[in-house]
Design a protein around this motif. Structure first.
Motif, short mmCIF file in Angstrom:
data_model
loop_
_atom_site.label_atom_id
_atom_site.label_comp_id
_atom_site.label_asym_id
_atom_site.label_seq_id
_atom_site.Cartn_x
_atom_site.Cartn_y
_atom_site.Cartn_z
N THR A 26 -58.15 58.24 37.85
CA THR A 26 -58.06 58.56 36.43
C THR A 26 -59.09 59.62 36.04
OG1 THR A 26 -57.26 56.35 35.90
CG2 THR A 26 -58.24 57.59 34.11
N ASN A 27 -58.66 60.58 35.25
CA ASN A 27 -59.56 61.60 34.71
C ASN A 27 -60.20 61.03 33.45
OD1 ASN A 27 -60.60 63.89 33.22
ND2 ASN A 27 -59.40 65.20 34.57
N VAL A 28 -61.48 60.75 33.52
CA VAL A 28 -62.17 60.07 32.42
C VAL A 28 -62.15 60.92 31.15
CG1 VAL A 28 -64.36 59.06 31.66
CG2 VAL A 28 -63.63 58.82 34.04
N THR A 29 -62.33 62.21 31.29
CA THR A 29 -62.32 63.09 30.11
C THR A 29 -60.96 63.04 29.42
OG1 THR A 29 -63.90 64.55 31.21
CG2 THR A 29 -62.72 65.42 29.31
N THR A 30 -59.90 63.10 30.23
CA THR A 30 -58.55 63.02 29.67
C THR A 30 -58.35 61.70 28.95
OG1 THR A 30 -57.69 64.42 31.44
CG2 THR A 30 -56.10 63.08 30.23
N LEU A 31 -58.82 60.60 29.53
CA LEU A 31 -58.67 59.28 28.91
C LEU A 31 -59.44 59.20 27.60
CD1 LEU A 31 -57.65 56.37 29.02
CD2 LEU A 31 -59.65 55.80 30.42
#
Length: 746
Positions: free
Chosen positions: A263-268
Motif C-alpha cells: 500500500t502507498n501510504v501517501t495515496t491512502l
C-alpha cells in the motif's frame, strides 16, 4: 334511476337508489346497445381519415417536448433558479464524470465527453424537467466489466529485453489498451442507443415495470458493493488486475488483500482525508438543506484542493501517487464506431439499456409526481436512445440519470432542462479551455468521491427489516437480486433476478385466493353458488382454478358422474332382481323415474318398478319438489317409501370473472372440460351455461374478444348466456326452472 332521501334528525339521511331494467345478456347488448362503430372494426382507410394536421402537430410535439414549454418559458420566474441549478449541477458533473470514467475502464476525459453531449441532447428530447442526465456509477461499472472482458490487460503485454536474452521486462502497452477499450465502450453505447430507440418507437416503455422496486434496489446495492471493491486499489495505491464475470468481486477482494502490504501510504492518506471531507460536507448539506441556498459543492472543492496539493508537492514524482495525467483540450472529431465488435456485445447492451431506462424513468416519475406534471415512458426511451446513439459517434459511453445530481438540480431551484443545458456548458468550458488543470488530480481523490457517493445505495440495506415485516416475497426478490448480482456479476445477476421475479409472479397468481362469493349478512340463494377468482385463468393456474372450484363449491363433475353411474347400475340390478321374482306379483307398473343429476338436473331413465298390491290397494309414484323421488301410497300399503337423494344440492354455478384480465387456450379448455362434463346429455342431462361479461353495457373488453377468438361460444354456450352483472345472472337462473343452469360472471 330514482333517489330516495329519508329525513333523520340525528344523522344525515342515507342516499338510496333503485334501478329497474330488464335482465341483459351479451347477445342483446351486442346487437341493441353497442354502437355500430364498435361492432365493426375500422379499416385502414377509415383510420387514416381521422389523421389531420393537428394530429401530425401533436406527434411532432411529443417527439420534441422542448417545443411544448420553451415558447412559453417564464423568464422572470424560472431563469434565476435554472441558472443557479445549472451551475451547481455542472460543478458536480465534472468530478463525477472524471471518476466514473475510471469505473468504465476508459481514460477520464471520456467521462467529460459523456457529461456534455448526452446532457445537451436530452434538453431537446426528454420529458422530465428535473433529472440530470450523464454518467452513473452502476452503468459505468457494467460498461467497465464488458470493456475489461473484451480488452483485458493480457492482450497488451509486451516483453522487453534488458541487455541479455535471459533478462526481460514485461509491461503493458497502456496506450493501445486504452484505445481498444474506448472502441469497445463506444460500440457498446451505440448498440445500447439503438435498442432503446427501437423500444421507444415500438411503444415498449412498459418494460421497466418488470424491474420491480425490490429488484432494482437489491441490484443497485449489489452494484454499490462491486463499485466499492473496484475502488479499493485506487484508494490504497496498489496495482491489481481488474476482473469480470462470475465471482469477480471475490477475486478482486482476494487480489487487494494479497497485495495489501504494498500500500502507498501517501495515496491512502490523501484518499482518506478526501473521504472525511466529503462525508462531512454531505452531512452538513443534509442537516442544513433548508437554510443553505445551494448545497456546498464538496466534490469540486476536493478536486480543486487535491489537484493543487498534488501539483505543489509533486505527489506523482516524489511519492508515486497515481494521477489523471493527460487530458487533451478540445473535442474530438466524430468517428464511426467499429461495428465488427457488435456480435459479442448484444446481451450486455440489452441489460445496460433496460437498467439505464429503468433508473431514469423511476426517478423521472418521482419528480413528476412531486411537481405535478407527467412524463412519457416511450419518449424517455427515445430520448435516452438518441442521447446514447448520437453521442457514441463523439466518443462517449452509455449514460442515464444520476440520483445525486438530480437531487441537486431539483433542490437548487431547477425548473426545466435549461438547468441541464447550462450544466453541459460548464463541462464544455472545462473540456475546451481548462481541462489541463486537472492533469495532476490524484486518482485516489476520484476513488474517494465514488465511495462517498455510494452511501445512499448502502442505506438500502435498511430495506431488509422493512420488507421482512411487510412482504416476504419482495424480500426474497431483494435478496436474490443482491446475492446473484454480487456473486455472478451484474449482467448474469440481473438475469437471475428477473427470472426469480417472474417466477414469484407466477407463484402468486397460482396462489390467488378463490372463494364462493359471500358477504356478512348476505343471504345465499338456495342451490346457487357464486365462485370468485382473484386471478386470470391460464396455463399456469388452470388446474388450481378447477381444484379450488371443486373445493369451495363442493361440486366435482367427474366424481358426481361416477356416483351417478354407480347408482344407475344399482337401480338396474335391483330392477333385474325384481323382474326375476315377477311370478310373485300379478301386477306391474312401468314408471319413468326422475334421477337427480349432480346439479339437480332431471335425467329421464326408463326404470321398471314392480308394485305389490295388497288388499286391492295400489301404490303411486310421486316426485317431491326438492328433486327426491318417493312413492305415494294408501294406508293399507305395506311397501316402504323409497327416496332417491340428490347427488349435489347445487343446481347453479356462477363463475365470477370480474378480476380476470385474460384467459388463454389452456384455461378455456379447462373451463370447457367442466362444461362438457356437466352438459353432456347422455351422462348428466341438459345444461345451460351462462358466461356474463365484465363490462356493463360496453362489451368491448379484451376478455370477451379472447373468448370469441378461442371459439368458446360454441355448442351449448351461446351469447345469450352472457350477462353484464352477477345480479343479472342470478335473476336469470332463479327465474328458470328447467333446465337448471351453471353460470359464470366475467
Amino acid at each position: 334511476m330514482e333517489q330516495h332521501v329519508t329525513p333523520c334528525e340525528d344523522a344525515p339521511p342515507p342516499l338510496m337508489y333503485r334501478v329497474e331494467r330488464p335482465v341483459f345478456d351479451e347477445a342483446y347488448l351486442h346487437t341493441q346497445l353497442l354502437h355500430p362503430r364498435e361492432r365493426s372494426p375500422k379499416t385502414i382507410r377509415q383510420r387514416l381519415a381521422h389523421c389531420s394536421s393537428e394530429r401530425a402537430k401533436a406527434i411532432a410535439l411529443s417527439f420534441l417536448p422542448i417545443l411544448t414549454w420553451l415558447p412559453s418559458y417564464p423568464v422572470k420566474e424560472y431563469l434565476f433558479g435554472d441558472l443557479v441549478s445549472g451551475l451547481s449541477t455542472g460543478v458536480m458533473q465534472l468530478p463525477q464524470g472524471l471518476a466514473y470514467a475510471m469505473l468504465a475502464a476508459v481514460p477520464p476525459v471520456y467521462g467529460l465527453y459523456s457529461s456534455f453531449y448526452p446532457v445537451l441532447l436530452y434538453t431537446f428530447f426528454g420529458t422530465s424537467r428535473h433529472i440530470s442526465i450523464g454518467t452513473f456509477a452502476v452503468i459505468s461499472l457494467m460498461i467497465g466489466g464488458v470493456v475489461v472482458r473484451e480488452a483485458p490487460d493480457s492482450m497488451f503485454t509486451i516483453q522487453a529485453l534488458n541487455g541479455t536474452a535471459t533478462n526481460t521486462t514485461v509491461f503493458i502497452d497502456t496506450e493501445a489498451r486504452d484505445a481498444r477499450r474506448v472502441h469497445v465502450a463506444v460500440v457498446l453505447t451505440t448498440l445500447v442507443g439503438v435498442i432503446q430507440l427501437v423500444l421507444g418507437l415500438l411503444r415498449f416503455g412498459f418494460v421497466a415495470i418488470y424491474l420491480t422496486e425490490p429488484l432494482v434496489r437489491g441490484f443497485t446495492t449489489a452494484a454499490a458493493v462491486h463499485v466499492f471493491i473496484s475502488q479499493l486499489k485506487y484508494l490504497l495505491g496498489i496495482q491489481t488486475p481488474r476482473f469480470s464475470g462470475p465471482l469477480s468481486a471475490l477475486y478482486s477482494v482476494t487480489a487487494v488483500f494479497s497485495d495489501i502490504t504494498s500500500t502507498n501510504v501517501t495515496t491512502l492518506i490523501v484518499g482518506g482525508v478526501c473521504m472525511v471531507v466529503l462525508y462531512c460536507v454531505k452531512d452538513l448539506n443534509e442537516r442544513f438543506k433548508k437554510k443553505l441556498p445551494v448545497p456546498i459543492p464538496g466534490e469540486i472543492i476536493v478536486v480543486m484542493v487535491s489537484t493543487g496539493i498534488s501539483y505543489g508537492l509533486s505527489l506523482s514524482e516524489n511519492y508515486q501517487v497515481d494521477v489523471v495525467r493527460t487530458i487533451p483540450s478540445g473535442l474530438l472529431p466524430p468517428a464511426i464506431p467499429d461495428f465488427s465488435l457488435l456480435p459479442n456485445l448484444v446481451t450486455d447492451s440489452i441489460a445496460i439499456a433496460v437498467v439505464g431506462f429503468s433508473m431514469g424513468i423511476s426517478l423521472a416519475k418521482i419528480f413528476a409526481l412531486k411537481h405535478g406534471y407527467s412524463v412519457d415512458g416511450n419518449q424517455e426511451l427515445i430520448a435516452l436512445g438518441l442521447c446514447n446513439f448520437v453521442s457514441s459517434f463523439f466518443h462517449t459511453f452509455a449514460i442515464t440519470c444520476s440520483m445525486s445530481r438530480s437531487l441537486v438540480q431539483e433542490s437548487t431551484g431547477g425548473n426545466t432542462q435549461i438547468a441541464g443545458l447550462l450544466a453541459s456548458m460548464v463541462v464544455l468550458l472545462v473540456v475546451v479551455a481548462i481541462g489541463f488543470v486537472f492533469q495532476p488530480l490524484p486518482q485516489t481523490a476520484l476513488a474517494a468521491i465514488i465511495m462517498v457517493n455510494l452511501l445512499g445505495m448502502f442505506k438500502q440495506f435498511r430495506d431488509i427489516p422493512a420488507l421482512w415485516r411487510t412482504s416476504k416475497i419482495e424480500l426474497a426478490i431483494w435478496l436474490v437480486a443482491f446475492v446473484a448480482s454480487v456473486l455472478l456479476g451484474l449482467d448474469l445477476g440481473l438475469l437471475v433476478a428477473l427470472g426469480f421475479a417472474i417466477l414469484s409472479v407466477i407463484y402468486r397468481t397460482q396462489s390467488e385466493t378463490c372463494d364462493s362469493a359471500s358477504l356478512f349478512q348476505a343471504a345465499e340463494c338456495t342451490g346457487i353458488k357464486i365462485f370468485h377468482s382473484n386471478s386470470s385463468i391460464y396455463f399456469a393456474n388452470s388446474d388450481l382454478y378447477l381444484n379450488a372450484l371443486k373445493e369451495k363449491t363442493g361440486v366435482d363433475p367427474v366424481h358426481l358422474q361416477a356416483i351417478r353411474k354407480a347408482r344407475k347400475r344399482k337401480l338396474k340390478k335391483e330392477s333385474a332382481e325384481r323382474e326375476s321374482q315377477n311370478h310373485k306379483s300379478p301386477q306391474k307398473m312401468s314408471a319413468v323415474v326422475k334421477l337427480v343429476s349432480p346439479f339437480n338436473m332431471d335425467v329421464e331413465l326408463g326404470v321398471t318398478h314392480e308394485v305389490v298390491a295388497g288388499g286391492g290397494s295400489q301404490n303411486h309414484l310421486g316426485v317431491q319438489g326438492n328433486g327426491q323421488v318417493a312413492e305415494t301410497h294408501t294406508e293399507s300399503d305395506s311397501e316402504e317409501t323409497r327416496f332417491l337423494e340428490p347427488l349435489c344440492p347445487v343446481h347453479t354455478l356462477i363463475l365470477d370473472w370480474t378480476p380476470v384480465n385474460f384467459i388463454d387456450s389452456v384455461g378455456a379448455k379447462a373451463i370447457k372440460l367442466v362444461r362438457d362434463l356437466i352438459s353432456t346429455r347422455r351422462a348428466l342431462g341438459s345444461v345451460q351455461k351462462c358466461l356474463p361479461t365484465k363490462l356493463c353495457c360496453f362489451l368491448t373488453g379484451t376478455l370477451l374478444a379472447e373468448l370469441r377468438t378461442l371459439q368458446f361460444f360454441t355448442g351449448v354456450v351461446t351469447p345469450e348466456m352472457v350477462f353484464p352483472t352477477v345480479h343479472d345472472a342470478v335473476l336469470h337462473c332463479r327465474r328458470r326452472t328447467a333446465p337448471p343452469t351453471i353460470t359464470a360472471i366475467q
